[in-house]
Design a protein around this motif. Structure first.
Motif, short mmCIF file in Angstrom:
data_model
loop_
_atom_site.label_atom_id
_atom_site.label_comp_id
_atom_site.label_asym_id
_atom_site.label_seq_id
_atom_site.Cartn_x
_atom_site.Cartn_y
_atom_site.Cartn_z
N VAL A 123 0.81 -1.22 0.00
CA VAL A 123 0.00 0.00 0.00
C VAL A 123 0.85 1.28 0.00
CG1 VAL A 123 -1.73 1.31 1.31
CG2 VAL A 123 -2.03 -1.14 0.94
N PRO A 124 1.92 1.36 0.81
CA PRO A 124 2.71 2.60 0.80
C PRO A 124 3.32 2.89 -0.57
CG PRO A 124 3.34 1.20 2.64
CD PRO A 124 2.41 0.40 1.80
N ARG A 125 3.55 1.83 -1.37
CA ARG A 125 4.10 2.06 -2.71
C ARG A 125 3.05 2.60 -3.67
NH1 ARG A 125 8.91 -2.13 -3.10
NH2 ARG A 125 8.98 -2.29 -0.85
N LEU A 126 1.80 2.17 -3.44
CA LEU A 126 0.73 2.60 -4.33
C LEU A 126 0.19 3.97 -3.93
CD1 LEU A 126 -1.24 -0.76 -4.67
CD2 LEU A 126 0.51 0.19 -6.18
N ILE A 127 0.10 4.20 -2.61
CA ILE A 127 -0.43 5.48 -2.13
C ILE A 127 0.67 6.19 -1.36
CG2 ILE A 127 -2.32 6.57 -0.84
CD1 ILE A 127 -3.76 3.82 -1.00
N PRO A 128 1.29 7.18 -2.00
CA PRO A 128 2.45 7.82 -1.36
C PRO A 128 2.10 8.49 -0.02
CG PRO A 128 2.18 8.53 -3.65
CD PRO A 128 0.98 7.73 -3.31
N ALA A 129 0.83 8.88 0.15
CA ALA A 129 0.46 9.56 1.40
C ALA A 129 0.58 8.61 2.59
CB ALA A 129 -0.96 10.10 1.29
N VAL A 130 0.48 7.31 2.32
CA VAL A 130 0.62 6.34 3.40
C VAL A 130 2.10 6.00 3.55
CG1 VAL A 130 0.02 4.01 4.15
CG2 VAL A 130 -1.67 5.41 2.97
N GLY B 7 -7.30 4.33 9.30
CA GLY B 7 -7.99 5.52 8.82
C GLY B 7 -7.62 6.77 9.60
N VAL B 8 -7.60 6.63 10.94
CA VAL B 8 -7.35 7.82 11.76
C VAL B 8 -5.97 8.40 11.45
CG1 VAL B 8 -7.07 8.66 14.11
CG2 VAL B 8 -8.91 7.08 13.58
N ALA B 9 -4.99 7.49 11.23
CA ALA B 9 -3.63 7.97 11.01
C ALA B 9 -3.50 8.76 9.71
CB ALA B 9 -2.67 6.79 11.00
N TRP B 10 -4.21 8.32 8.66
CA TRP B 10 -4.00 8.97 7.35
C TRP B 10 -5.11 9.93 6.96
CZ3 TRP B 10 0.70 8.01 7.37
CH2 TRP B 10 1.20 6.75 7.66
N LEU B 11 -6.29 9.76 7.55
CA LEU B 11 -7.40 10.59 7.12
C LEU B 11 -7.79 11.67 8.12
CD1 LEU B 11 -9.60 7.76 5.59
CD2 LEU B 11 -8.02 9.30 4.42
N LEU B 12 -7.60 11.38 9.40
CA LEU B 12 -7.95 12.36 10.41
C LEU B 12 -6.68 12.82 11.11
CD1 LEU B 12 -10.95 10.41 11.97
CD2 LEU B 12 -11.04 12.07 10.15
N THR B 13 -6.77 13.94 11.82
CA THR B 13 -5.57 14.39 12.52
C THR B 13 -5.81 14.39 14.03
OG1 THR B 13 -6.41 16.62 12.30
CG2 THR B 13 -4.76 15.91 10.70
N GLY B 14 -4.72 14.38 14.75
CA GLY B 14 -4.86 14.39 16.20
C GLY B 14 -3.51 14.15 16.84
N ILE B 15 -3.48 14.20 18.18
CA ILE B 15 -2.20 14.01 18.85
C ILE B 15 -1.67 12.60 18.69
CG2 ILE B 15 -1.61 15.61 20.71
CD1 ILE B 15 -3.86 14.52 22.32
N HIS B 16 -2.57 11.68 18.31
CA HIS B 16 -2.17 10.29 18.20
C HIS B 16 -1.59 9.96 16.83
CE1 HIS B 16 -4.05 8.22 21.73
NE2 HIS B 16 -3.05 7.43 21.47
#
Ligand code: HEM
Lengths: 439, 291
Positions: free
Chosen positions: B124-131, B279-288
């Motif tokens: 997945v990281p190779r296909l989606i650079p944002a990940v 999802g939270v890591a790549w789509l939402l933001t937060g202290i985590h």
């Protein structure tokens, strides 16, 4: 007739409505709906900005209202089920008739060869005991029943879990109602008052400890002394993950800042001012609007290819305070103050020499009071115990009765959760009993 | 500025090699479990042996990474993902051992999920650079240097493992439902009520650990951030996941729900769990958002 006993039917009906209402309010269906509602609202809230979600949703009267309603539902449910569950756990009905046993979902009839009740029941008891059951025998109107149970504490799982959730909510509410949160901080020697807490904090020392790798943000430790009406009530060292706690209050280290010591000397008359400058602070250099706006302190200053300053790491090898000189609201140039290297600046009132003489670390704290913590903690421990009892114990019971006429054993079992397992267990018990029978 | 631990090229080579071998063996195990499912019954115990070897090699990888990091590999998507795959394999192997060889069919549904998680870490990281799934050996920031990190992460990998197992059983239920009583699958797949029981136990197991994860997370937050609950998206999503499984457990236990409705709830719960993790890591933001 209704007219002859006025009031009574009416009263009865009211009671009915009240008990119906209570039944509805304590029902699991309502609980499921409320939990789903909380889940859906939370999903939508997480899609937006966190700050907005906290203000507009999580702290709103209606979100907290749904939570309170869920708590009420849970409380009523717990109260209603308290006695039945205690009864079920500690005073089980040990005696059952043969027909009651054959009505259980998991049951068997074992046909024996020998017609000897005492011997047959003894074998049953031995087998059950060897399988870890607590076995007893009671005699009722229809003869003896062997009663066996395992892991009876498991029946209490849901009760303890629910009670623990109520305790957690209570702790959170109590903590929120009696608590506060303030932000403050300073360098060694600073004092500040915590108004909501009614105490004073004196920072007696601040020191930094570098990590092995100097590019990792170092740890800052600060010694603080807490006084109330002049009397010391606590003291200790605060650093990240190591807050100081006293009387329900907590002082957390949240971050640190650099504070620069700068001397401003008038070139004309030699008049000196020593100031302590925080990042993003400002100093007025004259009355005509010349301002030094502090940008950032860099412990190990360097610049990248685009001329953007940054710090190589946290080692204090090349301390530089970077600022902007502002005249009449317009930035005119960058100022980089290196340690012990004077910089002369022209102002309307003559030339000023700026000198960075040193720097210090300031600790930034969050000061909170949470009196609900012990309640929350006991709730959390109970929650884990409750869930363990619910899912890792498998409470189950067997009743065995001997039928004289047919020389048969009636065995029936009950388990609130794992019927399949119970069936397998009964199958195993059957073969063990039958093999003993052959002995 | 963030620090990396200097690790020799040889050490990195061996670490990656063990990861690759473990991944390949997990995928091989999947192949044998599936072959077993589609009728080659004798391959069941062979698949199980391959999975056990994969698990051992994966353990060696984790030990190597621990040595290279000089700490437990509990931080960031790569390390957490590996711990979570490892825990899933462990819990499954444990159930296989407990239930003897009756349910190899579950392996045919669980190993594809493990493969899916491996794909997330590698392809997945190779296909989606944002990940970005970094394998660099990062030093722990002071805020993460706490014994609670270990308890919190250990609880969460077992919670996620339980939910993964429940999800595998849910898919099996759907397949069984579709396959009916005829054909190869009718023989290799357990009865629906057995699958529901399996699903319930796995979900209960996951639920206990998910609860421990939330509690220890709150205690840890209370010692480092100054409050035990900040309503940040990761916290909220673990709570949402917890709510979904709570609804499932109640529906099954007190309302006597069975069949498709409970299967659907378990699947929704798994999606919520996955979103909490990925999802939270790549789509939402937060202290985590450090993962
Ligand atoms: C919100 C309102 C809730 C209501 C009205 C409610 C009601 C119930 C009822 C009636 C039972 C069956 C108990 C028995 O007869 O022994 C039960 C079981 C249980 N409840 Fe709740 N409950 C609620 C919320 C929760 C929540 C939020 C949790 C989360 C931890 C929870 C955890 C449990 C557990 C672990 C069981 C045992 C389930 C099982 O063995 O499968 N309950 N609940």
């Amino acid at each position: 007739m209704a007219q002859e006993t006025p009031g009574l039917p009416q009263e009865k009906k009211e009671q009915n409505i009240i008990s119906q209402l209570l039944r509805f309010l304590s029902s699991m269906q309502l609980g499921i709906i409320l939990i789903l509602l909380l889940a859906f609202i939370s999903i939508f809230a997480t899609l937006g900005e966190q700050e907005t979600a906290v203000q507009k949703v999580y702290r709103s009267w209606w979100y907290l209202g749904i939570m309170a309603f869920t708590a009420l539902n849970l409380l009523l449910c717990t109260l209603r089920r308290f006695r039945p569950i205690m009864h079920l756990t500690f005073q089980p009905q040990k005696n059952k008739t043969a027909s009651a046993i054959s009505k259980l979902k998991v049951k068997r009839v074992l046909n024996l060869q020998a017609k000897d009740e005492a011997a047959a029941l003894a074998k049953v008891k031995e087998t059950l005991a060897q399988n870890g059951f607590k076995v007893s025998q009671v005699t009722g109107t229809e003869g003896s029943t062997v009663f066996a149970e395992r892991s009876a504490w498991g029946y209490l799982g849901s009760l303890i879990t629910h009670a623990s959730l109520l305790i957690i909510l209570l702790g959170a509410m109590y903590g929120a109602l009696t608590g506060f949160e303030e932000k403050n901080g300073g360098i060694a020697g600073d004092n500040f008052q915590v108004k909501s807490g009614g105490f004073d904090v004196a920072i007696t020392a601040v020191r930094m400890e570098q990590e092995k790798d100097p590019t990792v943000r170092p740890r800052v430790f600060s010694d603080v002394r807490i006084t109330k009406d002049g009397k010391e009530i606590a003291k200790g060292t605060v650093s990240i993950n190591q807050p100081l706690r006293f009387a329900g209050n907590t002082i957390y280290h949240t971050s640190f800042r650099y504070v620069s010591d700068v001397t401003i000397t008038s070139v004309q008359d030699g008049e000196k001012h020593e100031v302590q400058l925080w990042d993003h602070g400002q100093v007025r250099l004259d009355d005509e609007g010349t301002i030094l706006h502090l940008m950032q302190f860099f412990p190990n200053f360097t610049m990248n290819a685009d001329g953007i300053p940054y710090s190589k790491n946290y080692l204090p090898e090349r301390p530089v305070l970077a600022g902007l000189l502002i005249e009449n609201g317009r930035a005119v140039r960058n100022v980089f103050l290196q340690l012990n290297k004077p910089e002369v600046i022209k102002t309307a009132e003559g030339e000023l020499e700026l000198l960075l003489t040193g720097f210090q670390h300031a600790a930034i704290y969050s000061i909170t009071r949470n009196l609900g913590r012990p309640i929350l903690f006991s709730g959390a421990v109970l929650l884990i115990i409750g869930l363990y009892l619910s899912f890792f114990l498998n409470p189950r019971r067997f009743w065995v009765k001997y039928d004289q006429e047919n020389a048969a054993l009636f065995i029936g079992g009950h388990s609130p959760r794992h019927k399949l397992f119970l069936e397998q267990e009964l199958e195993r018990l059957e073969s063990e009993i039958m093999s003993r029978e052959g002995e | 500025m963030s620090g990396y631990i200097p690790v020799s090229a040889t050490a990195i080579f061996w670490e990656n090699t063990f990861f690759n071998i473990a991944s390949a063996l997990y995928i091989l195990a999947m192949f044998f479990y599936l072959t077993h499912l589609f009728g080659r019954k004798q391959l069941g115990s062979f698949a199980s042996i391959v999975l056990r070897i994969a698990f051992l090699v994966h353990s060696v990888f984790l030990i190597m990474r621990t040595i290279n990091l000089q700490r437990v590999p509990f931080v960031g998507p790569y390390e957490f993902g590996n711990m979570f795959i490892w825990a899933t394999a462990l819990v499954y192997l444990w159930t296989e051992w407990r239930l003897k060889d009756k349910y190899f069919a579950v392996g045919a549904f669980l190993t594809p999920l493990i493969t899916l998680y491996i794909v997330y870490l590698t392809v997945v990281p190779r296909l989606i650079p944002a990940v970005r799934i970094s394998r660099l050996h990062q030093q722990l920031r002071p805020v993460l240097q706490s014994p609670w990190l270990k308890i919190h992460v250990s609880a969460s990998i077992f919670g996620y493992a339980g939910f993964t197992l429940a999800f595998a059983a849910a898919i099996m239920w759907l397949v069984k439902n579709k396959a009916g009583e005829q054909g190869v699958l009718a023989h290799t797949l357990p009865q629906k009520n057995i699958l529901e029981e399996y699903m319930y136990r796995a979900a209960g197991f996951g639920f206990l650990f998910q609860s421990i994860m939330i509690i220890t997370g709150a205690i840890w937050a209370d010692t480092s951030w100054g409050s035990y609950w900040r309503w940040d998206p990761k916290e909220m999503w673990s709570l949402i996941t917890w709510f979904v499984y709570a609804v499932y457990l109640h529906a099954r236990f007190t309302q006597g729900w069975t069949g498709l409705r409970t299967v659907a709830l378990v699947m929704v719960g798994w999606v919520a769990m996955l979103f909490t993790w990925v999802g939270v890591a790549w789509l939402l933001t937060g202290i985590h958002s450090f993962g």
